[in-house]
Write a protein that holds these residues in place. Structure first.
Motif, PDB file in Angstrom:
ATOM      1  N   PRO A  21      47.913  27.737   0.500  1.00 42.06           N
ATOM      2  CA  PRO A  21      48.668  28.348  -0.617  1.00 42.06           C
ATOM      3  C   PRO A  21      50.127  28.618  -0.269  1.00 42.06           C
ATOM      4  N   LYS A  22      50.392  29.063   0.945  1.00 41.22           N
ATOM      5  CA  LYS A  22      51.764  29.330   1.363  1.00 41.22           C
ATOM      6  C   LYS A  22      52.582  28.039   1.372  1.00 41.22           C
ATOM      7  N   VAL A  23      51.963  26.961   1.833  1.00 36.96           N
ATOM      8  CA  VAL A  23      52.647  25.659   1.849  1.00 36.96           C
ATOM      9  C   VAL A  23      53.000  25.240   0.423  1.00 36.96           C
ATOM     10  N   LEU A  24      52.017  25.311  -0.461  1.00 33.81           N
ATOM     11  CA  LEU A  24      52.231  24.863  -1.847  1.00 33.81           C
ATOM     12  C   LEU A  24      53.230  25.753  -2.572  1.00 33.81           C
ATOM     13  N   ASP A  25      53.129  27.052  -2.351  1.00 32.94           N
ATOM     14  CA  ASP A  25      54.065  27.970  -3.027  1.00 32.94           C
ATOM     15  C   ASP A  25      55.503  27.725  -2.578  1.00 32.94           C
ATOM     16  N   HIS A  26      55.675  27.388  -1.313  1.00 36.46           N
ATOM     17  CA  HIS A  26      57.024  27.065  -0.833  1.00 36.46           C
ATOM     18  C   HIS A  26      57.555  25.799  -1.489  1.00 36.46           C
ATOM     19  N   VAL A  27      56.693  24.823  -1.690  1.00 35.19           N
ATOM     20  CA  VAL A  27      57.134  23.588  -2.352  1.00 35.19           C
ATOM     21  C   VAL A  27      57.503  23.876  -3.801  1.00 35.19           C
ATOM     22  N   LEU A  28      56.690  24.673  -4.461  1.00 33.63           N
ATOM     23  CA  LEU A  28      56.933  24.963  -5.880  1.00 33.63           C
ATOM     24  C   LEU A  28      58.156  25.849  -6.100  1.00 33.63           C
ATOM     25  N   ALA A  29      58.587  26.533  -5.053  1.00 34.59           N
ATOM     26  CA  ALA A  29      59.712  27.467  -5.193  1.00 34.59           C
ATOM     27  C   ALA A  29      61.037  26.876  -4.710  1.00 34.59           C
ATOM     28  N   GLN A  30      61.106  25.587  -4.593  1.00 31.56           N
ATOM     29  CA  GLN A  30      62.336  24.950  -4.100  1.00 31.56           C
ATOM     30  C   GLN A  30      63.496  25.131  -5.079  1.00 31.56           C
ATOM     31  N   THR A  31      64.702  25.248  -4.526  1.00 29.23           N
ATOM     32  CA  THR A  31      65.892  25.343  -5.376  1.00 29.23           C
ATOM     33  C   THR A  31      66.109  24.056  -6.169  1.00 29.23           C
ATOM     34  N   ARG A  32      65.755  22.937  -5.544  1.00 25.97           N
ATOM     35  CA  ARG A  32      65.735  21.661  -6.259  1.00 25.97           C
ATOM     36  C   ARG A  32      64.253  21.304  -6.351  1.00 25.97           C
ATOM     37  N   ALA A  43      38.650  15.692   1.523  1.00 24.93           N
ATOM     38  CA  ALA A  43      37.231  16.079   1.514  1.00 24.93           C
ATOM     39  C   ALA A  43      36.974  17.311   2.384  1.00 24.93           C
ATOM     40  N   SER A  44      37.806  18.340   2.194  1.00 22.19           N
ATOM     41  CA  SER A  44      37.639  19.574   2.969  1.00 22.19           C
ATOM     42  C   SER A  44      36.270  20.196   2.718  1.00 22.19           C
ATOM     43  N   THR A  45      35.785  20.925   3.726  1.00 21.14           N
ATOM     44  CA  THR A  45      34.464  21.547   3.632  1.00 21.14           C
ATOM     45  C   THR A  45      34.521  23.067   3.816  1.00 21.14           C
ATOM     46  N   ASP A  46      35.739  23.626   3.856  1.00 19.70           N
ATOM     47  CA  ASP A  46      35.881  25.051   4.161  1.00 19.70           C
ATOM     48  C   ASP A  46      36.178  25.912   2.927  1.00 19.70           C
ATOM     49  N   GLY A  47      36.027  25.341   1.746  1.00 20.15           N
ATOM     50  CA  GLY A  47      36.351  26.112   0.547  1.00 20.15           C
ATOM     51  C   GLY A  47      37.755  25.859   0.029  1.00 20.15           C
ATOM     52  N   THR A  48      38.409  24.850   0.569  1.00 23.37           N
ATOM     53  CA  THR A  48      39.760  24.495   0.100  1.00 23.37           C
ATOM     54  C   THR A  48      39.778  24.241  -1.399  1.00 23.37           C
ATOM     55  N   ASP A  49      38.673  23.690  -1.905  1.00 22.78           N
ATOM     56  CA  ASP A  49      38.651  23.355  -3.335  1.00 22.78           C
ATOM     57  C   ASP A  49      38.833  24.595  -4.198  1.00 22.78           C
ATOM     58  N   GLU A  50      38.344  25.749  -3.753  1.00 23.13           N
ATOM     59  CA  GLU A  50      38.542  26.991  -4.512  1.00 23.13           C
ATOM     60  C   GLU A  50      40.025  27.350  -4.554  1.00 23.13           C
ATOM     61  N   LYS A  53      41.801  25.029  -7.060  1.00 16.54           N
ATOM     62  CA  LYS A  53      41.554  25.328  -8.473  1.00 16.54           C
ATOM     63  C   LYS A  53      42.621  26.245  -9.055  1.00 16.54           C
ATOM     64  N   GLN A  54      43.251  27.049  -8.183  1.00 18.67           N
ATOM     65  CA  GLN A  54      44.319  27.943  -8.642  1.00 18.67           C
ATOM     66  C   GLN A  54      45.563  27.162  -9.096  1.00 18.67           C
ATOM     67  N   TYR A  55      45.651  25.909  -8.633  1.00 18.60           N
ATOM     68  CA  TYR A  55      46.834  25.103  -8.957  1.00 18.60           C
ATOM     69  C   TYR A  55      46.552  24.070 -10.042  1.00 18.60           C
ATOM     70  N   GLU A  56      45.308  24.008 -10.470  1.00 21.73           N
ATOM     71  CA  GLU A  56      44.979  23.111 -11.567  1.00 21.73           C
ATOM     72  C   GLU A  56      45.675  23.605 -12.836  1.00 21.73           C
ATOM     73  N   GLY A  57      46.302  22.714 -13.530  1.00 21.48           N
ATOM     74  CA  GLY A  57      46.996  23.105 -14.759  1.00 21.48           C
ATOM     75  C   GLY A  57      48.438  23.503 -14.549  1.00 21.48           C
ATOM     76  N   VAL A  58      48.846  23.693 -13.283  1.00 26.88           N
ATOM     77  CA  VAL A  58      50.263  23.978 -13.037  1.00 26.88           C
ATOM     78  C   VAL A  58      51.062  22.723 -13.374  1.00 26.88           C
ATOM     79  N   GLU A  59      52.151  22.915 -14.057  1.00 25.44           N
ATOM     80  CA  GLU A  59      52.931  21.777 -14.538  1.00 25.44           C
ATOM     81  C   GLU A  59      53.331  20.839 -13.405  1.00 25.44           C
ATOM     82  N   ASN A  60      53.081  19.553 -13.621  1.00 24.13           N
ATOM     83  CA  ASN A  60      53.455  18.490 -12.686  1.00 24.13           C
ATOM     84  C   ASN A  60      52.758  18.568 -11.331  1.00 24.13           C
ATOM     85  N   VAL A  61      51.669  19.324 -11.243  1.00 25.57           N
ATOM     86  CA  VAL A  61      50.856  19.339 -10.026  1.00 25.57           C
ATOM     87  C   VAL A  61      49.647  18.446 -10.241  1.00 25.57           C
ATOM     88  N   GLU A  62      49.445  17.532  -9.320  1.00 28.00           N
ATOM     89  CA  GLU A  62      48.310  16.611  -9.401  1.00 28.00           C
ATOM     90  C   GLU A  62      47.485  16.748  -8.127  1.00 28.00           C
TER      91      GLU A  62
END
Length: 302
Positions: A21-32, A43-50, A53-62
């Motif tokens: 989440p910290k990695v993704l939030d830093h990318v989403l918060a870029q000045t550009r 194919a993570s097995t540690d619950g990464t998919d949960e 799911k918090q980023y599903e629906g965020v604009e331009n996130v695939e």
């Protein structure tokens, strides 16, 4: 009016749900802001998919969920190919434990543009300055410089010319993918980044933009050294030995291959690595003699 370039940021993850989440939030918060954020879950097995799911629906996130772990090499090839399919002019890639400063992307774009203007040529990649969590340089992510590395510094720029770099915050222009293809999925992990940046380096040097800074949140700040081989990390070194042996032999020459073998031997000896592990590693080097995968080209749907 000047045409505005588009950027696809690509993050590859595997079992790193605490840091992701910290990695993704830093990318989403870029000045550009990146025009797309492509997340590849190996194919993570540690619950990464949960977390994802918090980023599903965020604009331009695939989010691309792979059905098997394809390693960093396979994940980056998949993500870069998707960025290419989306029509991005640049793909900006990073690991799932890389925290980009808020202006890292903006500085990469500006630094690359300044370097190209000064050199009057297109450059095949631009990478960031990678720090460790305490602010020191990250030992594992230091690019190798060209003989004339200071050419741009002498002109007042904060840019260094480099031969190759790691996949921790590096940006490739679309034309480089069109011309040189994607990272070798078959490498799985280790040396895939060096092979790829050395491959695109045939079109010219890369540039390290010193004002573009990221933090690599590794447990230990230490570079790759064959004296560190032990039973628990052996699997990574096996990939590294096979991949680099293949590269030195098939893309450089027998002398470079022989020097690599000598370096492995010396490292294992200095580290007093058990004989059984040494034998396993040299078997992987022998495997590298026949191992010579070919680049896959990106697929465009435009």
């Amino acid at each position: 009016m000047a045409q505005v370039s588009t950027v696809a940021a690509v993050v590859v993850t595997y079992n790193r749900k605490a840091k992701l989440p910290k990695v993704l939030d830093h990318v989403l918060a870029q000045t550009r802001k990146a025009d797309w954020l492509v997340i590849v879950d190996n194919a993570s097995t540690d619950g990464t998919d949960e977390v994802l799911k918090q980023y599903e629906g965020v604009e331009n996130v695939e989010i691309i969920r792979l059905t098997e772990n394809t390693g960093g090499a396979g994940g980056f090839a998949t993500g870069m190919n998707r960025g290419y399919e989306l029509g991005a002019d640049f793909v900006w890639i990073m690991d799932d434990d890389c925290y980009a400063n808020s202006d890292a992307l903006e500085e990469l774009l500006n630094g690359l543009a300044k370097a190209e203007a000064e050199l009057n040529m297109q450059l095949p990649f631009a990478c960031s300055l990678v720090k460790w969590v305490d602010g020191s340089i990250c030992e594992m992510n230091n690019p190798v410089t060209t003989w004339d590395w200071g050419r741009l510094i002498s002109k007042g720029q904060e840019n260094v010319l480099v031969k190759h770099c790691s996949f921790v915050s590096v940006m490739f222009p679309r034309w480089a993918l069109t011309k040189h293809g994607l990272p070798l999925r078959e490498y799985f992990i280790w040396f895939d980044d060096q092979e790829y940046t050395l491959r695109v380096n045939k079109s010219g040097p890369g540039v390290q933009v010193l004002s573009s800074v990221v933090v690599h949140d590794l447990g230990v700040n230490r570079g790759v050294n064959f004296s560190d081989v032990n039973a628990s990390n052996m699997w990574k070194f096996e990939y590294g030995a096979r991949n680099e042996a293949s590269y030195r032999l098939h893309h450089e020459n027998p002398v470079a291959f022989a020097k690599f073998v000598g370096r492995v031997h010396q490292g294992l000896k200095q580290g007093r690595v058990p004989m059984g592990l040494r034998v396993k590693l040299f078997k992987k080097i022998v495997e590298g003699v026949k191992f010579n995968p070919k680049p896959e080209m990106p697929r465009s749907v435009l």
